[in-house]
Write a protein that holds these residues in place. Structure first.
Motif, PDB file in Angstrom:
ATOM      1  N   THR A 176     -69.759 115.594  25.367  1.00 12.76           N
ATOM      2  CA  THR A 176     -68.181 115.986  25.734  1.00 12.76           C
ATOM      3  C   THR A 176     -67.584 116.328  24.717  1.00 12.76           C
ATOM      4  O   THR A 176     -66.046 116.136  24.728  1.00 12.76           O
ATOM      5  CB  THR A 176     -67.622 114.551  26.890  1.00 12.76           C
ATOM      6  N   GLY A 177     -67.975 116.885  23.543  1.00 12.82           N
ATOM      7  CA  GLY A 177     -67.389 117.064  22.840  1.00 12.82           C
ATOM      8  C   GLY A 177     -66.837 115.740  21.395  1.00 12.82           C
ATOM      9  O   GLY A 177     -67.018 116.196  20.330  1.00 12.82           O
ATOM     10  N   GLY A 178     -67.042 113.860  22.013  1.00  7.46           N
ATOM     11  CA  GLY A 178     -67.298 113.488  20.839  1.00  7.46           C
ATOM     12  C   GLY A 178     -68.526 112.652  21.115  1.00  7.46           C
ATOM     13  O   GLY A 178     -69.885 113.383  21.024  1.00  7.46           O
ATOM     14  N   ALA A 179     -68.343 111.444  21.226  1.00  6.29           N
ATOM     15  CA  ALA A 179     -69.873 111.049  21.198  1.00  6.29           C
ATOM     16  C   ALA A 179     -70.467 110.772  22.431  1.00  6.29           C
ATOM     17  O   ALA A 179     -69.849 110.600  23.678  1.00  6.29           O
ATOM     18  CB  ALA A 179     -69.883 109.146  21.350  1.00  6.29           C
ATOM     19  N   GLY A 180     -71.565 111.970  22.696  1.00  5.53           N
ATOM     20  CA  GLY A 180     -72.048 112.255  23.876  1.00  5.53           C
ATOM     21  C   GLY A 180     -73.059 110.303  24.712  1.00  5.53           C
ATOM     22  O   GLY A 180     -72.648 109.846  23.889  1.00  5.53           O
ATOM     23  N   GLN A 181     -74.019 111.065  25.414  1.00  6.75           N
ATOM     24  CA  GLN A 181     -74.840 109.816  26.417  1.00  6.75           C
ATOM     25  C   GLN A 181     -75.558 110.406  26.692  1.00  6.75           C
ATOM     26  O   GLN A 181     -76.278 111.637  27.228  1.00  6.75           O
ATOM     27  CB  GLN A 181     -74.020 108.834  27.675  1.00  6.75           C
ATOM     28  N   PHE A 182     -76.846 109.329  25.950  1.00  8.61           N
ATOM     29  CA  PHE A 182     -78.519 109.630  26.580  1.00  8.61           C
ATOM     30  C   PHE A 182     -79.054 108.696  26.414  1.00  8.61           C
ATOM     31  O   PHE A 182     -78.913 108.038  26.380  1.00  8.61           O
ATOM     32  CB  PHE A 182     -78.617 110.223  25.101  1.00  8.61           C
ATOM     33  N   GLY A 183     -80.070 108.828  27.605  1.00 12.75           N
ATOM     34  CA  GLY A 183     -80.748 108.244  28.187  1.00 12.75           C
ATOM     35  C   GLY A 183     -82.322 108.914  29.278  1.00 12.75           C
ATOM     36  O   GLY A 183     -81.756 108.830  29.541  1.00 12.75           O
ATOM     37  N   GLU A 184     -83.488 108.357  28.628  1.00 14.57           N
ATOM     38  CA  GLU A 184     -84.383 108.976  29.289  1.00 14.57           C
ATOM     39  C   GLU A 184     -85.376 108.172  29.561  1.00 14.57           C
ATOM     40  O   GLU A 184     -85.560 106.819  28.521  1.00 14.57           O
ATOM     41  CB  GLU A 184     -85.204 109.984  28.405  1.00 14.57           C
ATOM     42  N   VAL A 185     -85.775 108.142  30.593  1.00 11.45           N
ATOM     43  CA  VAL A 185     -86.572 106.401  32.061  1.00 11.45           C
ATOM     44  C   VAL A 185     -87.720 107.416  32.199  1.00 11.45           C
ATOM     45  O   VAL A 185     -87.393 108.041  33.135  1.00 11.45           O
ATOM     46  CB  VAL A 185     -85.588 105.589  32.361  1.00 11.45           C
ATOM     47  N   PHE A 186     -88.731 107.118  32.121  1.00 13.74           N
ATOM     48  CA  PHE A 186     -89.934 107.297  33.034  1.00 13.74           C
ATOM     49  C   PHE A 186     -90.440 105.850  33.854  1.00 13.74           C
ATOM     50  O   PHE A 186     -90.663 104.407  32.923  1.00 13.74           O
ATOM     51  CB  PHE A 186     -91.375 107.692  31.708  1.00 13.74           C
ATOM     52  N   LEU A 187     -90.870 105.706  35.017  1.00 12.53           N
ATOM     53  CA  LEU A 187     -91.370 104.232  35.736  1.00 12.53           C
ATOM     54  C   LEU A 187     -92.030 104.737  36.415  1.00 12.53           C
ATOM     55  O   LEU A 187     -91.982 105.732  37.031  1.00 12.53           O
ATOM     56  CB  LEU A 187     -89.465 103.386  35.992  1.00 12.53           C
ATOM     57  N   LYS A 188     -92.724 103.836  37.244  1.00 12.67           N
ATOM     58  CA  LYS A 188     -93.854 103.762  38.793  1.00 12.67           C
ATOM     59  C   LYS A 188     -93.746 103.060  38.946  1.00 12.67           C
ATOM     60  O   LYS A 188     -92.609 101.675  38.934  1.00 12.67           O
ATOM     61  CB  LYS A 188     -95.294 103.672  38.084  1.00 12.67           C
ATOM     62  N   ILE A 189     -93.713 103.230  40.301  1.00  9.76           N
ATOM     63  CA  ILE A 189     -93.581 101.327  41.576  1.00  9.76           C
ATOM     64  C   ILE A 189     -94.744 101.617  42.197  1.00  9.76           C
ATOM     65  O   ILE A 189     -95.510 102.521  42.442  1.00  9.76           O
ATOM     66  CB  ILE A 189     -91.860 102.456  42.274  1.00  9.76           C
ATOM     67  N   GLU A 190     -94.998 101.303  42.394  1.00 11.30           N
ATOM     68  CA  GLU A 190     -95.735 100.442  43.927  1.00 11.30           C
ATOM     69  C   GLU A 190     -95.864  98.721  44.423  1.00 11.30           C
ATOM     70  O   GLU A 190     -94.423  98.419  44.992  1.00 11.30           O
ATOM     71  CB  GLU A 190     -97.452 100.323  42.854  1.00 11.30           C
ATOM     72  N   PRO A 191     -96.272  99.490  45.397  1.00 12.97           N
ATOM     73  CA  PRO A 191     -95.818  98.371  47.245  1.00 12.97           C
ATOM     74  C   PRO A 191     -96.288  97.030  46.778  1.00 12.97           C
ATOM     75  O   PRO A 191     -97.761  96.571  46.012  1.00 12.97           O
ATOM     76  CB  PRO A 191     -96.396  99.182  47.988  1.00 12.97           C
ATOM     77  N   LEU A 192     -95.411  96.183  46.796  1.00 14.29           N
ATOM     78  CA  LEU A 192     -95.796  94.466  46.864  1.00 14.29           C
ATOM     79  C   LEU A 192     -96.528  94.190  48.444  1.00 14.29           C
ATOM     80  O   LEU A 192     -96.326  94.661  49.277  1.00 14.29           O
ATOM     81  CB  LEU A 192     -95.213  93.856  45.892  1.00 14.29           C
ATOM     82  N   ALA A 193     -97.159  93.009  48.255  1.00 11.78           N
ATOM     83  CA  ALA A 193     -97.152  92.383  49.573  1.00 11.78           C
ATOM     84  C   ALA A 193     -96.206  91.798  50.498  1.00 11.78           C
ATOM     85  O   ALA A 193     -95.059  92.027  49.823  1.00 11.78           O
ATOM     86  CB  ALA A 193     -97.685  91.395  49.123  1.00 11.78           C
ATOM     87  N   ARG A 194     -95.804  92.066  51.720  1.00 13.42           N
ATOM     88  CA  ARG A 194     -94.565  91.424  52.557  1.00 13.42           C
ATOM     89  C   ARG A 194     -94.010  90.587  52.420  1.00 13.42           C
ATOM     90  O   ARG A 194     -95.069  89.264  52.403  1.00 13.42           O
ATOM     91  CB  ARG A 194     -94.969  91.979  53.872  1.00 13.42           C
ATOM     92  N   GLY A 195     -92.609  90.288  52.007  1.00 16.59           N
ATOM     93  CA  GLY A 195     -91.964  89.080  51.655  1.00 16.59           C
ATOM     94  C   GLY A 195     -92.078  88.975  50.109  1.00 16.59           C
ATOM     95  O   GLY A 195     -91.658  87.926  49.857  1.00 16.59           O
ATOM     96  N   ALA A 196     -92.403  89.559  48.850  1.00 16.32           N
ATOM     97  CA  ALA A 196     -93.027  89.284  48.106  1.00 16.32           C
ATOM     98  C   ALA A 196     -91.778  89.506  47.314  1.00 16.32           C
ATOM     99  O   ALA A 196     -91.277  89.085  46.134  1.00 16.32           O
ATOM    100  CB  ALA A 196     -93.641  89.948  47.703  1.00 16.32           C
ATOM    101  N   GLY A 197     -90.366  90.732  47.494  1.00 12.71           N
ATOM    102  CA  GLY A 197     -89.140  90.909  47.532  1.00 12.71           C
ATOM    103  C   GLY A 197     -89.290  92.237  46.571  1.00 12.71           C
ATOM    104  O   GLY A 197     -89.467  93.063  47.049  1.00 12.71           O
ATOM    105  N   PHE A 198     -88.998  91.262  44.944  1.00 10.26           N
ATOM    106  CA  PHE A 198     -89.171  92.949  44.455  1.00 10.26           C
ATOM    107  C   PHE A 198     -89.284  92.266  42.716  1.00 10.26           C
ATOM    108  O   PHE A 198     -88.840  91.555  42.361  1.00 10.26           O
ATOM    109  CB  PHE A 198     -87.448  93.584  43.742  1.00 10.26           C
ATOM    110  N   GLU A 199     -89.599  93.541  41.568  1.00 11.49           N
ATOM    111  CA  GLU A 199     -90.859  92.484  40.337  1.00 11.49           C
ATOM    112  C   GLU A 199     -89.955  93.745  39.632  1.00 11.49           C
ATOM    113  O   GLU A 199     -90.119  94.802  40.257  1.00 11.49           O
ATOM    114  CB  GLU A 199     -91.698  92.667  40.814  1.00 11.49           C
ATOM    115  N   PHE A 200     -89.748  93.908  38.451  1.00 14.17           N
ATOM    116  CA  PHE A 200     -89.036  94.715  37.415  1.00 14.17           C
ATOM    117  C   PHE A 200     -90.182  93.895  36.442  1.00 14.17           C
ATOM    118  O   PHE A 200     -90.063  92.957  35.520  1.00 14.17           O
ATOM    119  CB  PHE A 200     -87.380  94.744  36.769  1.00 14.17           C
ATOM    120  N   VAL A 201     -90.944  95.685  35.732  1.00 16.26           N
ATOM    121  CA  VAL A 201     -91.996  95.129  35.112  1.00 16.26           C
ATOM    122  C   VAL A 201     -90.950  95.586  33.525  1.00 16.26           C
ATOM    123  O   VAL A 201     -91.461  96.940  34.347  1.00 16.26           O
ATOM    124  CB  VAL A 201     -93.407  94.868  34.880  1.00 16.26           C
TER     125      VAL A 201
END
Length: 683
Positions: free
Chosen positions: A485-510
């Motif tokens: 934007t002319g001053g300080a910028g913003q930068f971030g890059e992310v690579f991720l994978k997702i895979e299904p869990l057993a039914r009822g397992a909810g959510f996991e972040f690794v």
């Protein structure tokens, strides 16, 4: 009231099918012990335990009630519970507070749907069990046949401590002084069977019995307590709460044979350390010298007194003014006044010891299932979880009068504090406030209380179905967030994978990032961005579940990388992966339990199969009645209560309990996806 030691205390939960006479039985015991001048009546609305206006009108229990009494130098805490499955949130907590579960059976109806369920729940909690066959004075009862059915259903360990006599006008003792006539069977034979069963748990006593041919009740006491603890003996007694037959004898059994807190199976607690180390099991000891451990089994919010918390003391000793801690809070409270309860009557006491069930008032921090303790080091001790069914029956509600939204919110907060099976959902997608309970009667009772106690009138409608989304395949996602934007910028890059869990397992972040490709301080921002997608869904706008997200690589900038940049990159990388992962819609499946006239079995089966239901089994708890167990999609059951009422002419009953989620049929998935209108187009 005088002081009692732990050995002088008995705790009994009266459980069983609605209509078995539990409240009248409690009333008869109170009257026999001299705790009340005369026995009240459910029909007249004069019982100790059904004291609320709604209970008097309904003529059945709607909540857990405690009735404490004193007799023969002992204190007995009776817990009277509702029998309808809609009110299990008030019944099941009683099992966490007692040594003995008394399963009450209506002699006219025999074994019913809730009879077996309470027998199983009590067994899983390691409680002593006793069967009370009530209403033995009813017309056309077959008590001999009923005893045989009890033994067939629950085992040969179900043996009578007494037998009806004189045409069910009295009972004959089969244990202490086995003599006299009986209406069926033989008192002497029943006594022999009892002794044979008890001595099986004590080899030395068995030798004495085989040598001498008889043992005294005093010799049998300790082995009998062991047999009760191990489920090797389930006594059966006969009563008529209406006529008083067997009531004095039942009081004797409670005092002389049922366990005090030192004799029952000890309650299990868990120490769950804050440092994340594995939880360890510990046993509460009924010792007044040890630290206090007390378990809150009920919260009631009285319009005049305020919040009343009812708890069972399992360890230690509490006195007025005791300094206590609530759950994991480090802020101490003072117990103030301690009360014994007899229905709505509160009697102040000077101490509560292990075994006592009592109450304290006006402490807003106390919630249902909290642990009260007197040492900060016990902050991470939790009680064994109470098995409660998942509430799936729902109604969307809104105040009829504009401006009552805050009053509605306040009332719902109080009602959910009192009822652990009442849930409130705020569904942003449909802009709904949804009440969820265990059945139509449960929610109807809540709405009546809203009207009578909180003066709130509500409009209701069927709620949207709580569908969910998940993925059916693995995928990878990537996003680079770059903004200048002319001053300080913003930068971030992310690579991720997702895979299904057993039914009822909810959510996991690794976090699998190596070498600092994404600096550690930005990983929480990536997770925040990912989690921001979960509630809004991807395919049809329903919350996502049963997914593992693995962040494995990325890039950063020494100056321009910021939390907001990695939050945005994490969110968009997750959306990118979801677009490749075969996202599907899940629908909720519920267990359906139906009790109906046997001749309507075919019609009910047809109704269920016509709505994608699957019958898993059926049973005949009593002649002319069928119990059907089935699985069905919740979305297909909106009109089921009305259809069941029509099919059975009002003689059918049912209960729903959440089972699991499974993929919705393709046609339904397409319909839900087509109906979804995203609130904003994703970049």
């Amino acid at each position: 009231m005088g002081k009692y030691s732990t050995e002088q205390i008995r705790t009994i939960a009266l459980v069983g099918q609605s209509g078995s006479g539990k409240t009248t039985l409690a009333e008869a015991l109170l009257a026999r012990a001299g705790a009340i001048p005369t026995q009240g009546s459910v029909e007249r609305g004069t019982t100790v335990c059904d004291y609320t206006p709604m209970e008097k009108s309904a003529q059945h229990s709607l909540k857990l009630a405690i009735a404490s009494l004193e007799t023969n130098g002992n204190r007995i805490h009776l817990l009277d519970t509702p029998g309808y499955p809609d009110f299990l949130g008030h019944s099941l907590p009683a099992l966490a507070a007692v040594e003995t579960a008394a399963i009450v059976i209506n002699a006219q109806n025999g074994i019913e749907m809730m009879t077996g369920r309470f027998m199983n729940w009590a067994a899983r909690r390691g409680l002593d069990r006793i069967v009370i066959v009530n209403k033995i004075d009813g017309e056309n009862v077959d008590l001999a046949g009923l005893l045989e059915k009890i033994q067939t259903a629950f085992g040969k360990e179900c043996l009578p401590l007494n037998l009806p006599a004189g045409g069910a006008t009295r009972v004959s003792d089969c244990f202490f002084a086995p003599a006299g006539e009986s209406d069926f069977s033989s008192v002497e034979e029943a006594h022999r069977q009892l002794v044979d069963q008890v001595v099986e748990v004590d080899e030395k006593l068995m030798e004495v019995y085989l040598e001498q041919g008889e043992v005294s009740p005093e010799q049998l006491h300790d082995p009998l307590e062991r047999a009760l603890r191990e489920g090797h003996l389930i006594p059966v007694v006969f009563t008529s709460a209406r006529t008083g037959a067997g009531i004095a004898e039942l009081l004797d059994v409670i005092v002389k044979l049922l366990p005090n807190p030192t004799e029952g199976n000890p309650p299990v607690y868990f120490n769950d350390p804050a440092d994340g180390s594995p939880a360890s099991e510990l046993t509460a000891t009924p010792d007044p010298a040890k630290h206090v451990l007390a378990h809150v089994i009920k919260v009631e919010i009285d319009p005049y007194i305020g919040r009343v918390a009812v708890f069972r003391v399992h360890q230690g000793r509490i006195t007025p003014g005791s300094q206590l801690y609530v759950g994991e809070s480090r802020k101490p409270i003072k117990a103030g006044h301690l009360y014994l309860l007899r229905g709505k009557t509160q009697t102040e006491i000077q101490e509560a010891v292990a075994g006592d069930i009592c109450a304290i008032a006006k402490i807003d921090d106390i919630q249902f299932d909290h642990i009260l303790h007197d040492s900060p080091e016990d902050a991470h001790i939790h009680a064994r979880p109470i098995e409660l069914p998942t509430s799936v029956f729902g109604l969307a509600v809104q105040p009829r009068k504009r401006g009552d939204e805050q009053r509605l919110s306040d009332a719902l907060h109080k009602l959910t504090a009192e009822d652990p099976c009442l849930r409130i959902e705020h569904v942003a997608q449909a802009n709904e406030t949804v009440l969820r309970g265990l059945g139509e009667m449960h929610l109807r009772t809540v709405l009546e209380k809203m009207s009578s106690q909180y003066k709130l009138e509500l409009d209701t409608r069927p709620p949207s179905i709580p569908y969910r989304e998940t993925i059916a395949a693995k995928a990878e996602g990537h996003s680079r967030h770059k903004k200048q934007t002319g001053g300080a910028g913003q930068f971030g890059e992310v690579f991720l994978k997702i895979e299904p869990l057993a039914r009822g397992a909810g959510f996991e972040f690794v976090d699998s990032v190596k070498g600092g490709a994404i600096p550690n301080q930005f990983i929480p921002s990536v997770e925040k961005g990912v989690r921001g997608v979960l509630d809004s869904g991807f395919l049809a706008g329903y919350p996502l579940q049963d997914i593992r997200v693995i962040v494995y690589d990325g890039k950063s900038h020494p100056v321009d990388s910021k939390d907001v940049a990695f939050m945005s990159a994490g969110r968009k990388a997750f959306l990118d992966a979801l677009g490749k992962a075969r996202t599907i819609v899940l629908e909720p499946i519920v267990n359906v339990e139906i009790l109906a006239p046997e001749e309507r079995m075919g019609d009910i089966a047809g109704e269920l199969s016509g709505h994608r239901g699957q019958i898993k089994g059926s049973d005949s708890p009593r002649p002319g009645t069928v119990q059907i167990n089935a699985l069905a999609p919740l979305s297909e059951l909106e009109h089921f209560p009305a259809r069941l009422k029509s099919i059975t002419a009002g003689h059918g009953s049912y209960s729903f309990d959440f089972s699991h989620y499974e993929p919705a049929p393709p046609q339904l998935q397409q319909k839900l996806v087509s109906a979804h209108k995203p609130s904003a187009v994703e970049e």
